[in-house]
Design a protein around this motif. Structure first.
Motif, PDB file in Angstrom:
ATOM      1  N   UNK A  20       0.833  -1.196   0.000  1.00  0.00           N
ATOM      2  CA  UNK A  20       0.000   0.000   0.000  1.00  0.00           C
ATOM      3  C   UNK A  20       0.873   1.254   0.000  1.00  0.00           C
ATOM      4  N   UNK A  21       0.564   2.176  -0.915  1.00  0.00           N
ATOM      5  CA  UNK A  21       1.239   3.470  -0.992  1.00  0.00           C
ATOM      6  C   UNK A  21       0.305   4.511  -0.383  1.00  0.00           C
ATOM      7  N   UNK A  22       0.643   4.981   0.812  1.00  0.00           N
ATOM      8  CA  UNK A  22      -0.233   5.921   1.508  1.00  0.00           C
ATOM      9  C   UNK A  22      -0.266   7.292   0.839  1.00  0.00           C
ATOM     10  N   UNK A  23       0.733   7.624   0.045  1.00  0.00           N
ATOM     11  CA  UNK A  23       0.745   8.923  -0.632  1.00  0.00           C
ATOM     12  C   UNK A  23      -0.220   8.960  -1.812  1.00  0.00           C
ATOM     13  N   UNK A  24      -0.352   7.856  -2.531  1.00  0.00           N
ATOM     14  CA  UNK A  24      -1.250   7.806  -3.699  1.00  0.00           C
ATOM     15  C   UNK A  24      -2.551   7.060  -3.412  1.00  0.00           C
ATOM     16  N   UNK A  25      -2.624   6.413  -2.244  1.00  0.00           N
ATOM     17  CA  UNK A  25      -3.771   5.597  -1.860  1.00  0.00           C
ATOM     18  C   UNK A  25      -3.977   4.427  -2.821  1.00  0.00           C
ATOM     19  N   UNK A  26      -2.882   3.921  -3.392  1.00  0.00           N
ATOM     20  CA  UNK A  26      -2.924   2.797  -4.328  1.00  0.00           C
ATOM     21  C   UNK A  26      -2.425   1.519  -3.644  1.00  0.00           C
TER      22      UNK A  26
END
Length: 159
Positions: A20-26
């Motif tokens: 999970x990439x918390x900056x892009x929400x992807x």
């Protein structure tokens, strides 16, 4: 469910098998070969995340996922994101005995202490289902292939 913050700043989730990439929400799904449900995990000194043990094959849901009771999996990430989304590395090494819901601890010298757990995931009140042993893995997460009976665990079971 377990979450680990990797060197690339992303969070890896097990047993949902995702990064999970918390900056892009992807979220990116991550592949593995052995069932990590009910696993134990830790970080090696070099930042590699090691997931060991797990559960029975899930052939009804996914025939490509095999028995994880003794499995060892590695996930490496780097700050430059070159390894983002790369699947778990499973070289085929395994612990010598099954350990569902095992406990683990990284020792001061970098070795991994892995202990107890279930041999089969069944009723913990049945002594033959419990694993009253421990194993030591190298600082690189390599098994020595031997478990040692612990008298404390023999007396303290169930897992």
């Amino acid at each position: 469910m377990y979450a680990g913050l990797m060197h690339n700043g992303k969070v890896v989730f097990l047993d949902k098998l995702s990064e999970y990439d918390h900056e892009t929400n992807q979220t990116v799904p991550l592949a593995y070969q052995t069932n990590a449900f009910c696993f134990g995990g830790s970080f090696l000194a070099n930042g590699t995340f090691i997931s060991f043990l797990g559960n029975a094959p899930i052939s009804a849901q996914d025939p490509t996922i095999s028995d994880g009771f003794r499995g060892i999996r590695y996930l490496t990430r780097s700050a430059d994101s070159a390894l983002d989304g790369e699947a778990w590395h499973e070289p085929g090494t395994q612990l010598d005995s099954a350990r569902r819901y095992a406990s683990r601890q990284t020792m001061p010298n970098g070795t991994l202490f892995v202990t107890s757990g279930s041999l089969n995931g069944l009723d913990q009140n049945v002594a033959s289902n419990n694993n009253p042993t421990y194993a030591i893995l190298s600082p690189e997460g390599i098994t020595k292939g031997t478990s040692v009976v612990s008298l404390l665990l023999v007396k303290a079971q169930p897992y």
